[in-house]
Write a protein that holds these residues in place. Structure first.
Motif, mmCIF file in Angstrom:
data_model
loop_
_atom_site.group_PDB
_atom_site.id
_atom_site.type_symbol
_atom_site.label_atom_id
_atom_site.label_comp_id
_atom_site.label_asym_id
_atom_site.label_seq_id
_atom_site.Cartn_x
_atom_site.Cartn_y
_atom_site.Cartn_z
ATOM 1 N N ARG A 104 0.838 -1.210 0.000
ATOM 2 C CA ARG A 104 0.000 0.000 0.000
ATOM 3 C C ARG A 104 0.867 1.252 0.000
ATOM 4 N NH1 ARG A 104 -2.418 3.915 3.117
ATOM 5 N NH2 ARG A 104 -1.195 3.383 4.941
ATOM 6 N N ARG A 105 1.888 1.278 0.845
ATOM 7 C CA ARG A 105 2.759 2.457 0.902
ATOM 8 C C ARG A 105 3.533 2.638 -0.392
ATOM 9 N NH1 ARG A 105 4.868 3.436 7.043
ATOM 10 N NH2 ARG A 105 2.894 2.992 8.078
ATOM 11 N N ALA A 106 3.979 1.539 -0.991
ATOM 12 C CA ALA A 106 4.678 1.636 -2.278
ATOM 13 C C ALA A 106 3.746 2.227 -3.335
ATOM 14 C CB ALA A 106 5.186 0.264 -2.712
ATOM 15 N N PHE A 107 2.484 1.800 -3.347
ATOM 16 C CA PHE A 107 1.505 2.334 -4.292
ATOM 17 C C PHE A 107 1.246 3.815 -4.040
ATOM 18 C CE2 PHE A 107 -3.013 3.319 -5.063
ATOM 19 C CZ PHE A 107 -3.014 3.264 -6.445
ATOM 20 N N LEU A 108 0.980 4.171 -2.794
ATOM 21 C CA LEU A 108 0.666 5.557 -2.477
ATOM 22 C C LEU A 108 1.836 6.507 -2.746
ATOM 23 C CD1 LEU A 108 -1.406 5.131 0.800
ATOM 24 C CD2 LEU A 108 -2.251 5.667 -1.491
ATOM 25 N N ASN A 109 3.043 5.993 -2.675
ATOM 26 C CA ASN A 109 4.221 6.815 -2.945
ATOM 27 C C ASN A 109 4.673 6.727 -4.398
ATOM 28 O OD1 ASN A 109 4.670 8.058 -0.398
ATOM 29 N ND2 ASN A 109 5.377 6.091 0.381
ATOM 30 N N GLY A 110 3.855 6.102 -5.264
ATOM 31 C CA GLY A 110 4.158 6.063 -6.692
ATOM 32 C C GLY A 110 5.284 5.115 -7.070
ATOM 33 N N LYS A 111 5.621 4.160 -6.212
ATOM 34 C CA LYS A 111 6.697 3.207 -6.519
ATOM 35 C C LYS A 111 6.195 2.047 -7.366
ATOM 36 C CE LYS A 111 10.052 5.304 -4.662
ATOM 37 N NZ LYS A 111 11.225 5.645 -5.473
ATOM 38 N N ILE A 112 4.924 1.732 -7.242
ATOM 39 C CA ILE A 112 4.292 0.719 -8.083
ATOM 40 C C ILE A 112 2.944 1.266 -8.524
ATOM 41 C CG2 ILE A 112 5.473 -1.258 -7.017
ATOM 42 C CD1 ILE A 112 2.930 -1.817 -5.415
ATOM 43 N N ASP A 113 2.448 0.746 -9.647
ATOM 44 C CA ASP A 113 1.132 1.198 -10.106
ATOM 45 C C ASP A 113 0.064 0.205 -9.632
ATOM 46 O OD1 ASP A 113 1.115 -0.993 -11.913
ATOM 47 O OD2 ASP A 113 1.851 0.240 -13.566
ATOM 48 N N LEU A 114 -1.175 0.502 -9.937
ATOM 49 C CA LEU A 114 -2.282 -0.307 -9.464
ATOM 50 C C LEU A 114 -2.187 -1.742 -9.976
ATOM 51 C CD1 LEU A 114 -4.910 -0.557 -7.930
ATOM 52 C CD2 LEU A 114 -6.103 0.336 -9.946
ATOM 53 N N THR A 115 -1.800 -1.921 -11.229
ATOM 54 C CA THR A 115 -1.672 -3.278 -11.777
ATOM 55 C C THR A 115 -0.627 -4.074 -11.000
ATOM 56 O OG1 THR A 115 -2.318 -2.477 -13.964
ATOM 57 C CG2 THR A 115 -1.173 -4.597 -13.874
ATOM 58 N N GLN A 116 0.491 -3.452 -10.693
ATOM 59 C CA GLN A 116 1.532 -4.137 -9.927
ATOM 60 C C GLN A 116 1.055 -4.455 -8.513
ATOM 61 O OE1 GLN A 116 4.310 -0.954 -10.736
ATOM 62 N NE2 GLN A 116 5.705 -2.386 -11.764
ATOM 63 N N ALA A 117 0.344 -3.534 -7.896
ATOM 64 C CA ALA A 117 -0.173 -3.772 -6.547
ATOM 65 C C ALA A 117 -1.156 -4.934 -6.544
ATOM 66 C CB ALA A 117 -0.833 -2.511 -6.000
ATOM 67 N N GLU A 118 -2.039 -4.975 -7.534
ATOM 68 C CA GLU A 118 -2.989 -6.082 -7.623
ATOM 69 C C GLU A 118 -2.264 -7.401 -7.880
ATOM 70 O OE1 GLU A 118 -5.582 -4.490 -10.655
ATOM 71 O OE2 GLU A 118 -7.067 -3.939 -9.149
ATOM 72 N N ALA A 119 -1.173 -7.359 -8.677
ATOM 73 C CA ALA A 119 -0.403 -8.573 -8.947
ATOM 74 C C ALA A 119 0.242 -9.107 -7.671
ATOM 75 C CB ALA A 119 0.658 -8.295 -10.015
ATOM 76 N N VAL A 120 0.707 -8.211 -6.806
ATOM 77 C CA VAL A 120 1.265 -8.648 -5.525
ATOM 78 C C VAL A 120 0.188 -9.387 -4.728
ATOM 79 C CG1 VAL A 120 2.169 -7.883 -3.283
ATOM 80 C CG2 VAL A 120 3.026 -6.849 -5.395
ATOM 81 N N GLY A 121 -1.004 -8.819 -4.664
ATOM 82 C CA GLY A 121 -2.105 -9.464 -3.950
ATOM 83 C C GLY A 121 -2.451 -10.811 -4.537
ATOM 84 N N ASP A 122 -2.477 -10.902 -5.863
ATOM 85 C CA ASP A 122 -2.780 -12.177 -6.517
ATOM 86 C C ASP A 122 -1.704 -13.216 -6.208
ATOM 87 O OD1 ASP A 122 -5.071 -11.085 -7.603
ATOM 88 O OD2 ASP A 122 -4.179 -10.736 -9.600
ATOM 89 N N LEU A 123 -0.447 -12.810 -6.273
ATOM 90 C CA LEU A 123 0.648 -13.743 -6.008
ATOM 91 C C LEU A 123 0.638 -14.225 -4.558
ATOM 92 C CD1 LEU A 123 3.197 -15.129 -7.071
ATOM 93 C CD2 LEU A 123 4.486 -13.090 -6.416
ATOM 94 N N VAL A 124 0.459 -13.308 -3.630
ATOM 95 C CA VAL A 124 0.430 -13.682 -2.213
ATOM 96 C C VAL A 124 -0.756 -14.588 -1.910
ATOM 97 C CG1 VAL A 124 0.126 -12.764 0.124
ATOM 98 C CG2 VAL A 124 1.710 -11.645 -1.455
ATOM 99 N N GLY A 125 -1.874 -14.349 -2.563
ATOM 100 C CA GLY A 125 -3.079 -15.138 -2.302
ATOM 101 C C GLY A 125 -3.182 -16.423 -3.097
ATOM 102 N N ALA A 126 -2.233 -16.673 -3.998
ATOM 103 C CA ALA A 126 -2.289 -17.876 -4.835
ATOM 104 C C ALA A 126 -2.125 -19.148 -3.998
ATOM 105 C CB ALA A 126 -1.216 -17.819 -5.913
ATOM 106 N N GLU A 127 -2.919 -20.139 -4.322
ATOM 107 C CA GLU A 127 -2.831 -21.413 -3.625
ATOM 108 C C GLU A 127 -2.266 -22.511 -4.506
ATOM 109 O OE1 GLU A 127 -6.529 -22.339 -1.737
ATOM 110 O OE2 GLU A 127 -6.659 -20.368 -0.807
ATOM 111 N N THR A 128 -2.169 -22.252 -5.818
ATOM 112 C CA THR A 128 -1.585 -23.213 -6.739
ATOM 113 C C THR A 128 -0.667 -22.463 -7.708
ATOM 114 O OG1 THR A 128 -3.276 -23.010 -8.455
ATOM 115 C CG2 THR A 128 -3.708 -24.597 -6.670
ATOM 116 N N ALA A 129 0.161 -23.197 -8.420
ATOM 117 C CA ALA A 129 1.068 -22.587 -9.407
ATOM 118 C C ALA A 129 0.316 -21.994 -10.583
ATOM 119 C CB ALA A 129 2.077 -23.631 -9.895
ATOM 120 N N ASP A 130 -0.904 -22.450 -10.824
ATOM 121 C CA ASP A 130 -1.698 -21.965 -11.951
ATOM 122 C C ASP A 130 -2.398 -20.649 -11.686
ATOM 123 O OD1 ASP A 130 -0.978 -24.184 -13.475
ATOM 124 O OD2 ASP A 130 -2.657 -25.361 -12.705
ATOM 125 N N GLU A 131 -2.394 -20.205 -10.442
ATOM 126 C CA GLU A 131 -3.116 -18.963 -10.116
ATOM 127 C C GLU A 131 -2.244 -17.750 -10.353
ATOM 128 O OE1 GLU A 131 -5.993 -19.099 -6.728
ATOM 129 O OE2 GLU A 131 -4.740 -20.814 -6.212
#
Length: 157
Positions: free
Chosen positions: A130-157
């Motif tokens: 969140r702080r990286a996003f708010l400070n312009g270090k990552i964009d929304l797509t990258q922030a959402e990708a972090v969430g998807d990766l952290v929440g993945a339960e299989t290699a296909d996700e």
């Protein structure tokens, strides 16, 4: 997964100045050779002298690695490497201080307890992103990708 990383849809210019320092375990939990405790917040490097034990080497406000002893239990100390990443040129856009220490759970828990007692708050899930996003270090797509990766339960996700 935007909501899962705790992000707001505010523009990066809406970042709160003087954000409070937070700490989180940047490595996996459980026993390991090394653990990394990551602290971020405006002025974290300057404030670190208040959190660190008496006698710990002084911290310059530049990218550097410092080694010192940290007492984690009664007369028991461990060698800790401190890596400094001054903002705005860090992953979060704020000062970042990393503590690299032995990955023994009692050592990690004791260091976290000491940092919390010194006023460094535990990082809620997604707060570094969140702080990286708010400070312009990552964009929304990258922030959402972090969430998807952290929440993945299989290699296909």
């Amino acid at each position: 997964m935007f909501g899962s990383v705790g992000l707001s849809r505010r523009h990066p210019s809406a970042v709160q100045p003087n954000s409070h320092p937070i700490v989180g375990l940047a490595t996996g939990g459980g026993p390991a050779e090394r653990a990394v405790l990551r602290i971020t917040g405006q002025g974290a490097i300057a404030s670190a002298k208040e959190w660190f034990p008496i006698g710990f080497p002084s911290l310059p406000n530049k990218r550097e690695i410092i080694t010192g002893e940290w007492e984690w239990a009664n007369s028991s100390s461990v060698e800790v490497q401190v890596l400094l990443f001054p903002g705005p040129d860090s992953a979060t856009g704020e000062d970042v201080v990393e503590l690299h220490c032995p990955g023994s759970p009692p050592v990690v828990d004791a260091l976290l307890e000491q940092l919390h007692a010194a006023g460094v708050s535990p990082a809620p899930p997604g707060e570094f992103t969140r702080r990286a996003f708010l400070n312009g270090k990552i964009d929304l797509t990258q922030a959402e990708a972090v969430g998807d990766l952290v929440g993945a339960e299989t290699a296909d996700e």
